[in-house]
Scaffold this motif. Structure first.
Motif, PDB file in Angstrom:
ATOM      1  N   THR A   1       0.787  -1.423   0.010  1.00 48.12           N
ATOM      2  CA  THR A   1       0.051   0.017  -0.115  1.00 48.12           C
ATOM      3  C   THR A   1       0.955   1.398  -0.067  1.00 48.12           C
ATOM      4  O   THR A   1       1.672   1.425   0.832  1.00 48.12           O
ATOM      5  CB  THR A   1      -1.013   0.102   1.308  1.00 48.12           C
ATOM      6  N   HIS A   2       0.712   2.006  -0.849  1.00 51.52           N
ATOM      7  CA  HIS A   2       1.476   3.268  -1.093  1.00 51.52           C
ATOM      8  C   HIS A   2       0.424   4.532  -0.529  1.00 51.52           C
ATOM      9  O   HIS A   2      -0.554   4.303   0.061  1.00 51.52           O
ATOM     10  CB  HIS A   2       1.734   3.657  -2.455  1.00 51.52           C
ATOM     11  N   THR A   3       1.319   5.677  -0.353  1.00 52.17           N
ATOM     12  CA  THR A   3       0.450   6.882   0.448  1.00 52.17           C
ATOM     13  C   THR A   3      -0.470   7.618  -0.742  1.00 52.17           C
ATOM     14  O   THR A   3      -1.274   8.416  -0.345  1.00 52.17           O
ATOM     15  CB  THR A   3       1.484   7.430   0.953  1.00 52.17           C
ATOM     16  N   HIS A   4       0.228   7.827  -1.927  1.00 52.29           N
ATOM     17  CA  HIS A   4       0.050   8.787  -2.967  1.00 52.29           C
ATOM     18  C   HIS A   4      -0.009   8.384  -4.126  1.00 52.29           C
ATOM     19  O   HIS A   4       0.957   7.467  -4.474  1.00 52.29           O
ATOM     20  CB  HIS A   4       0.689  10.341  -2.779  1.00 52.29           C
ATOM     21  N   PHE A   5      -0.698   8.974  -5.260  1.00 49.76           N
ATOM     22  CA  PHE A   5      -0.486   8.923  -6.631  1.00 49.76           C
ATOM     23  C   PHE A   5       0.077  10.419  -7.062  1.00 49.76           C
ATOM     24  O   PHE A   5      -0.560  11.538  -6.701  1.00 49.76           O
ATOM     25  CB  PHE A   5      -1.670   8.622  -7.382  1.00 49.76           C
ATOM     26  N   GLU A   6       1.089  10.531  -8.002  1.00 48.00           N
ATOM     27  CA  GLU A   6       1.520  11.793  -8.471  1.00 48.00           C
ATOM     28  C   GLU A   6       1.620  11.589  -9.962  1.00 48.00           C
ATOM     29  O   GLU A   6       1.850  10.579 -10.438  1.00 48.00           O
ATOM     30  CB  GLU A   6       2.923  11.935  -8.107  1.00 48.00           C
ATOM     31  N   ILE A   7       0.806  12.327 -10.409  1.00 41.84           N
ATOM     32  CA  ILE A   7       0.311  12.301 -12.001  1.00 41.84           C
ATOM     33  C   ILE A   7       0.861  13.580 -12.495  1.00 41.84           C
ATOM     34  O   ILE A   7       0.438  14.815 -12.115  1.00 41.84           O
ATOM     35  CB  ILE A   7      -1.160  11.997 -12.294  1.00 41.84           C
ATOM     36  N   ILE A   8       1.377  13.537 -13.819  1.00 41.76           N
ATOM     37  CA  ILE A   8       1.750  14.772 -14.767  1.00 41.76           C
ATOM     38  C   ILE A   8       0.786  14.493 -15.864  1.00 41.76           C
ATOM     39  O   ILE A   8       0.643  13.488 -16.440  1.00 41.76           O
ATOM     40  CB  ILE A   8       3.146  14.475 -15.390  1.00 41.76           C
ATOM     41  N   ALA A   9      -0.118  15.624 -16.065  1.00 39.96           N
ATOM     42  CA  ALA A   9      -1.000  15.717 -16.978  1.00 39.96           C
ATOM     43  C   ALA A   9      -1.005  17.110 -17.717  1.00 39.96           C
ATOM     44  O   ALA A   9      -0.879  17.830 -17.394  1.00 39.96           O
ATOM     45  CB  ALA A   9      -2.264  15.213 -16.333  1.00 39.96           C
ATOM     46  N   GLU A  10      -1.466  16.808 -19.082  1.00 40.60           N
ATOM     47  CA  GLU A  10      -1.585  18.139 -19.896  1.00 40.60           C
ATOM     48  C   GLU A  10      -3.068  18.185 -19.677  1.00 40.60           C
ATOM     49  O   GLU A  10      -3.966  17.463 -20.133  1.00 40.60           O
ATOM     50  CB  GLU A  10      -1.197  17.868 -21.374  1.00 40.60           C
ATOM     51  N   VAL A  11      -3.799  19.398 -19.288  1.00 38.97           N
ATOM     52  CA  VAL A  11      -4.999  19.824 -19.188  1.00 38.97           C
ATOM     53  C   VAL A  11      -5.363  20.838 -19.832  1.00 38.97           C
ATOM     54  O   VAL A  11      -4.497  21.642 -20.362  1.00 38.97           O
ATOM     55  CB  VAL A  11      -5.225  19.863 -17.842  1.00 38.97           C
ATOM     56  N   LYS A  12      -6.743  20.911 -20.511  1.00 39.14           N
ATOM     57  CA  LYS A  12      -7.086  22.031 -21.178  1.00 39.14           C
ATOM     58  C   LYS A  12      -8.517  22.734 -20.274  1.00 39.14           C
ATOM     59  O   LYS A  12      -9.400  21.931 -20.059  1.00 39.14           O
ATOM     60  CB  LYS A  12      -7.608  21.721 -22.669  1.00 39.14           C
ATOM     61  N   THR A  13      -8.333  23.821 -20.014  1.00 40.81           N
ATOM     62  CA  THR A  13      -9.392  24.710 -19.846  1.00 40.81           C
ATOM     63  C   THR A  13      -9.703  25.936 -20.539  1.00 40.81           C
ATOM     64  O   THR A  13      -8.936  26.790 -20.868  1.00 40.81           O
ATOM     65  CB  THR A  13      -9.192  25.557 -18.415  1.00 40.81           C
ATOM     66  N   ASN A  14     -10.875  26.147 -21.349  1.00 39.74           N
ATOM     67  CA  ASN A  14     -11.299  26.803 -22.284  1.00 39.74           C
ATOM     68  C   ASN A  14     -10.119  26.722 -23.481  1.00 39.74           C
ATOM     69  O   ASN A  14     -10.131  25.599 -23.969  1.00 39.74           O
ATOM     70  CB  ASN A  14     -11.411  28.406 -21.771  1.00 39.74           C
ATOM     71  N   ASN A  15      -9.255  27.849 -23.799  1.00 35.76           N
ATOM     72  CA  ASN A  15      -8.548  27.516 -24.822  1.00 35.76           C
ATOM     73  C   ASN A  15      -6.948  27.516 -24.225  1.00 35.76           C
ATOM     74  O   ASN A  15      -6.144  27.681 -25.039  1.00 35.76           O
ATOM     75  CB  ASN A  15      -8.373  28.756 -25.777  1.00 35.76           C
ATOM     76  N   ILE A  16      -6.997  27.253 -22.834  1.00 36.26           N
ATOM     77  CA  ILE A  16      -5.438  27.190 -22.325  1.00 36.26           C
ATOM     78  C   ILE A  16      -5.247  26.021 -22.212  1.00 36.26           C
ATOM     79  O   ILE A  16      -5.988  25.130 -21.472  1.00 36.26           O
ATOM     80  CB  ILE A  16      -5.652  28.010 -20.895  1.00 36.26           C
ATOM     81  N   HIS A  17      -3.902  25.425 -22.575  1.00 40.11           N
ATOM     82  CA  HIS A  17      -3.512  24.215 -22.419  1.00 40.11           C
ATOM     83  C   HIS A  17      -2.302  24.394 -21.329  1.00 40.11           C
ATOM     84  O   HIS A  17      -1.283  25.259 -21.381  1.00 40.11           O
ATOM     85  CB  HIS A  17      -2.909  23.567 -23.570  1.00 40.11           C
ATOM     86  N   GLU A  18      -2.226  23.450 -20.327  1.00 39.60           N
ATOM     87  CA  GLU A  18      -1.230  23.439 -19.310  1.00 39.60           C
ATOM     88  C   GLU A  18      -0.575  22.208 -19.004  1.00 39.60           C
ATOM     89  O   GLU A  18      -1.362  21.289 -18.850  1.00 39.60           O
ATOM     90  CB  GLU A  18      -1.803  24.305 -17.839  1.00 39.60           C
ATOM     91  N   LEU A  19       0.408  22.156 -18.471  1.00 40.02           N
ATOM     92  CA  LEU A  19       1.183  21.139 -18.093  1.00 40.02           C
ATOM     93  C   LEU A  19       1.253  21.142 -16.555  1.00 40.02           C
ATOM     94  O   LEU A  19       1.623  21.988 -16.024  1.00 40.02           O
ATOM     95  CB  LEU A  19       2.684  20.616 -18.807  1.00 40.02           C
TER      96      LEU A  19
END
Length: 199
Positions: A154-172
């Motif tokens: 059993t681990h304590t956390h998940f760490e996720i790198i994701a590319e996300v989009k909100t309206n017309n803004i893309h962020e890593l």
């Protein structure tokens, strides 16, 4: 009245710089430098001896993230990619193991997916890691050896790198979830640490 307006302007400027400061501190801006074993924290140098015969691609780094300094060991054992981070005194900060999405329990993945669907128009997961923090009474060396021998514990956390989009803004961004998939924190990944974040 003029005096009050002047104070409000000063207050607004103060709030602006405070916001900028907090936003900056919540960005992942890591830089790493490959180092020899002699420059790694002395107390942690022999932590890998017990399983050194299994190690592949052991690499040691000095990292900076804003004002924070740390050291990291990266290696591969039995098809699993590990990264183990220490503070400048050699105290263990966390252990991370790269995994695929299919290895996240279904109920946990649903919780994580719900968070992304609720907060973003589009999400692309780029890197997923199980994270282990030593909340036990075990010495760091013993804890590391235990996780290497039992990576499915059993681990304590998940760490996720994701590319996300909100309206017309893309962020890593880097997201942290607890072991049940509950959102804990996020921060923007800057372009200067993009490759390092994905490795």
């Amino acid at each position: 009245m003029k005096y009050i307006v002047l104070d409000m302007k000063r207050f607004s400027i103060f709030i602006f710089f405070l916001y900028v400061s907090v936003s900056f501190s919540q960005s992942k801006n890591e830089k790493e430098e490959r180092i020899p074993l002699s420059e790694f924290p002395k107390v942690a140098r022999n932590y890998f001896n017990e399983f050194s015969h299994q190690l592949k691609y052991l690499k040691l780094y000095r990292e900076t993230d804003g004002e924070k300094h740390s050291f990291e060991a990266k290696f591969k054992i039995k098809k699993l990619y590990y990264s183990i981070e220490f503070d400048t005194m050699g105290k263990l900060e966390d252990i991370e193991i790269v995994i695929k999405e299919k290895y996240i329990p279904k109920t946990t993945l649903l919780e994580i997916s719900t968070y992304f669907d609720t907060n973003f128009k589009k999400t692309r997961l780029l890197k997923i890691q199980k994270q282990y923090v030593n909340y036990t009474k075990q010495p760091d060396k013993t804890f590391i050896h235990h996780i290497v021998k039992h990576p499915n514990d059993t681990h304590t956390h998940f760490e996720i790198i994701a590319e996300v989009k909100t309206n017309n803004i893309h962020e890593l961004k880097e997201f942290t979830f607890d072991k049940d998939g509950k959102f804990k924190a996020s921060r923007k990944v800057t372009s200067s640490s993009y490759e390092h974040a994905l490795y």
